[in-house]
Motif scaffolding. Structure first.
Motif, PDB file in Angstrom:
ATOM      1  N   SER A 111       0.690  -1.161   0.004  1.00  0.00           N
ATOM      2  CA  SER A 111       0.026   0.004   0.025  1.00  0.00           C
ATOM      3  C   SER A 111       0.967   1.318   0.098  1.00  0.00           C
ATOM      4  O   SER A 111       2.169   0.931   0.329  1.00  0.00           O
ATOM      5  CB  SER A 111      -0.816   0.074   1.241  1.00  0.00           C
ATOM      6  N   ASN A 112       0.161   2.383  -0.178  1.00  0.00           N
ATOM      7  CA  ASN A 112       1.002   3.565  -0.262  1.00  0.00           C
ATOM      8  C   ASN A 112       0.521   4.507   1.184  1.00  0.00           C
ATOM      9  O   ASN A 112       0.817   5.636   1.243  1.00  0.00           O
ATOM     10  CB  ASN A 112       1.008   4.556  -1.316  1.00  0.00           C
ATOM     11  N   GLU A 113      -0.124   3.733   1.940  1.00  0.00           N
ATOM     12  CA  GLU A 113      -0.602   4.368   3.164  1.00  0.00           C
ATOM     13  C   GLU A 113       0.333   4.537   4.433  1.00  0.00           C
ATOM     14  O   GLU A 113       0.823   3.427   4.798  1.00  0.00           O
ATOM     15  CB  GLU A 113      -1.807   3.508   3.686  1.00  0.00           C
ATOM     16  N   PHE A 114       0.774   5.744   4.944  1.00  0.00           N
ATOM     17  CA  PHE A 114       1.402   5.884   5.957  1.00  0.00           C
ATOM     18  C   PHE A 114       0.298   5.665   7.376  1.00  0.00           C
ATOM     19  O   PHE A 114      -0.694   6.286   7.229  1.00  0.00           O
ATOM     20  CB  PHE A 114       2.307   6.921   6.229  1.00  0.00           C
ATOM     21  N   VAL A 115       0.804   5.126   8.212  1.00  0.00           N
ATOM     22  CA  VAL A 115      -0.040   4.854   9.529  1.00  0.00           C
ATOM     23  C   VAL A 115       0.594   5.691  10.749  1.00  0.00           C
ATOM     24  O   VAL A 115       1.697   5.254  11.151  1.00  0.00           O
ATOM     25  CB  VAL A 115      -0.458   3.474   9.778  1.00  0.00           C
ATOM     26  N   ALA A 116       0.006   6.873  11.327  1.00  0.00           N
ATOM     27  CA  ALA A 116       0.805   7.414  12.573  1.00  0.00           C
ATOM     28  C   ALA A 116      -0.115   7.377  13.768  1.00  0.00           C
ATOM     29  O   ALA A 116      -1.307   7.777  13.617  1.00  0.00           O
ATOM     30  CB  ALA A 116       0.714   8.914  11.970  1.00  0.00           C
ATOM     31  N   PHE A 117       0.463   6.895  14.855  1.00  0.00           N
ATOM     32  CA  PHE A 117      -0.271   6.499  16.071  1.00  0.00           C
ATOM     33  C   PHE A 117       0.246   7.797  16.927  1.00  0.00           C
ATOM     34  O   PHE A 117       1.550   7.679  17.093  1.00  0.00           O
ATOM     35  CB  PHE A 117       0.043   5.164  16.664  1.00  0.00           C
ATOM     36  N   GLU A 118      -0.588   8.441  17.471  1.00  0.00           N
ATOM     37  CA  GLU A 118      -0.072   9.320  18.563  1.00  0.00           C
ATOM     38  C   GLU A 118      -0.040   8.725  19.720  1.00  0.00           C
ATOM     39  O   GLU A 118      -0.806   7.937  20.327  1.00  0.00           O
ATOM     40  CB  GLU A 118      -1.079  10.294  18.665  1.00  0.00           C
ATOM     41  N   VAL A 119       1.129   8.798  20.624  1.00  0.00           N
ATOM     42  CA  VAL A 119       1.308   8.404  21.905  1.00  0.00           C
ATOM     43  C   VAL A 119       1.470   9.382  23.024  1.00  0.00           C
ATOM     44  O   VAL A 119       2.323  10.145  23.038  1.00  0.00           O
ATOM     45  CB  VAL A 119       2.814   7.627  21.885  1.00  0.00           C
ATOM     46  N   THR A 120       0.603   9.346  23.964  1.00  0.00           N
ATOM     47  CA  THR A 120       0.358  10.486  24.991  1.00  0.00           C
ATOM     48  C   THR A 120       0.083   9.723  26.249  1.00  0.00           C
ATOM     49  O   THR A 120       0.440   8.481  26.462  1.00  0.00           O
ATOM     50  CB  THR A 120      -0.734  11.318  24.678  1.00  0.00           C
ATOM     51  N   ALA A 121       0.109  10.689  27.450  1.00  0.00           N
ATOM     52  CA  ALA A 121       0.023   9.964  28.848  1.00  0.00           C
ATOM     53  C   ALA A 121      -1.258   9.050  28.837  1.00  0.00           C
ATOM     54  O   ALA A 121      -1.513   8.366  29.657  1.00  0.00           O
ATOM     55  CB  ALA A 121      -0.119  11.222  29.793  1.00  0.00           C
ATOM     56  N   ALA A 122      -2.304   9.262  27.884  1.00  0.00           N
ATOM     57  CA  ALA A 122      -3.504   8.461  27.901  1.00  0.00           C
ATOM     58  C   ALA A 122      -3.032   7.304  27.320  1.00  0.00           C
ATOM     59  O   ALA A 122      -3.998   6.226  27.278  1.00  0.00           O
ATOM     60  CB  ALA A 122      -4.640   9.268  27.241  1.00  0.00           C
ATOM     61  N   GLY A 123      -2.070   7.121  26.391  1.00  0.00           N
ATOM     62  CA  GLY A 123      -2.024   5.622  25.886  1.00  0.00           C
ATOM     63  C   GLY A 123      -1.701   5.886  24.088  1.00  0.00           C
ATOM     64  O   GLY A 123      -1.237   7.132  23.933  1.00  0.00           O
ATOM     65  N   ILE A 124      -1.778   4.873  23.524  1.00  0.00           N
ATOM     66  CA  ILE A 124      -1.628   4.950  22.273  1.00  0.00           C
ATOM     67  C   ILE A 124      -2.984   5.239  21.643  1.00  0.00           C
ATOM     68  O   ILE A 124      -3.961   4.526  21.995  1.00  0.00           O
ATOM     69  CB  ILE A 124      -1.080   3.577  21.685  1.00  0.00           C
ATOM     70  N   SER A 125      -2.940   5.977  20.408  1.00  0.00           N
ATOM     71  CA  SER A 125      -4.241   6.548  20.183  1.00  0.00           C
ATOM     72  C   SER A 125      -5.151   5.495  19.270  1.00  0.00           C
ATOM     73  O   SER A 125      -4.588   4.428  18.836  1.00  0.00           O
ATOM     74  CB  SER A 125      -4.149   7.539  19.032  1.00  0.00           C
TER      75      SER A 125
END
Length: 269
Positions: A111-125
């Motif tokens: 695929s040409n899809e990038f997948v970005a997960f935000e990591v905060t104090a609440a955990g992984i999005s």
């Protein structure tokens, strides 16, 4: 990406069997758990065996190290939680400016899809940011090679072995856009300069420097400066906290007839 060791170089009690792979380009990346002094994420991606067409089965996963366990020596409290079912051998982490939060970015396989997960104090999005950009990967090509984000958080680059791709990166939204393709450079390792204006590529014939301020893709390609001799091979590159870029050095490619045996201490770097 498979075993986790404590500071005494001993395996943590639950520190085996992570779903990275010793042959994966980016087998593992460690990210501090925002707001915690004892918890760390280990994100892993497995290997793609191109020639016998074994596709990835583990994808992007995470495990959690808790340094308060085992008398302060650390242990794995959570292991092998899947975020993406199939990925190429690419994962990168970026710490947001002026924040303790991170982006962890990989790609969907084939695929040409990038997948970005935000990591905060609440955990992984739970809802990653998905960007469709660039040539894409798979099933057999562009699955290996490094992925990097510039220190200033404005660019992302992927080494696709047959070409280099450079993108705009938005550290606020996690979006990736505006691909520039540099063909014919054949990179496996890549790294940005500390100011983000230069990019370094490593390949079977050495290390080169490209000027990202040169202008168009053609101008960037024409700015290439070869930094090593033609008979040296290099793998992954990594910018260190001292501002220097460190390289994995491979064996020479063109060897004279009197070269010592490859297992000789004279050949070992």
């Amino acid at each position: 990406g498979v075993n986790v060791y404590n500071k005494n170089h001993q395996l943590m009690p639950n520190g085996t069997g992570l779903f990275g792979d010793s042959s994966s380009t980016h087998s593992a990346v460690i990210v501090p758990f925002p707001g915690s002094s004892t918890l760390y994420y280990i994100f892993t991606v497995d290997v793609i065996r191109v020639f016998n067409r074994i596709v990835p089965t583990n994808g992007l996963q995470y495990s959690i190290v808790d340094m308060s366990l085992d008398g302060g020596m650390g242990d794995i409290s959570t292991k092998n939680i899947q975020l993406i079912s199939k990925t190429p051998e690419k994962v990168v982490a970026y710490k947001k400016s002026g924040s303790n939060d991170y982006w962890v970015i990989s790609q969907n396989y084939n695929s040409n899809e990038f997948v970005a997960f935000e990591v905060t104090a609440a955990g992984i999005s739970n809802t990653p940011v998905i960007s469709s950009a660039g040539i894409g990967n798979g099933p057999d090509y562009r699955t290996t090679g490094q992925i990097k984000i510039s220190p200033d958080g404005t660019r992302l680059a992927t080494a696709n072995v047959s070409e280099l791709e450079i993108f705009d990166f938005d550290e606020i939204t996690g979006k990736i856009s505006n691909p520039i393709t540099i063909p014919g450079v054949n990179p496996f390792g890549i790294e940005f300069s500390p100011d983000g204006n230069l990019i370094y590529i490593a390949y079977m014939r050495g290390v080169s420097q490209l000027n990202l301020k040169a202008g168009s893709a053609t101008d960037i390609a024409n700015s290439r400066v070869v930094l090593t001799s033609a008979n040296e091979s290099f793998g992954s590159l990594q910018l260190g906290p001292d501002g220097k870029i460190y390289a994995i050095h491979g064996d020479s490619i063109h060897l004279p007839k009197d070269t010592p045996d490859r297992n000789s201490p004279l050949r070992r770097k």
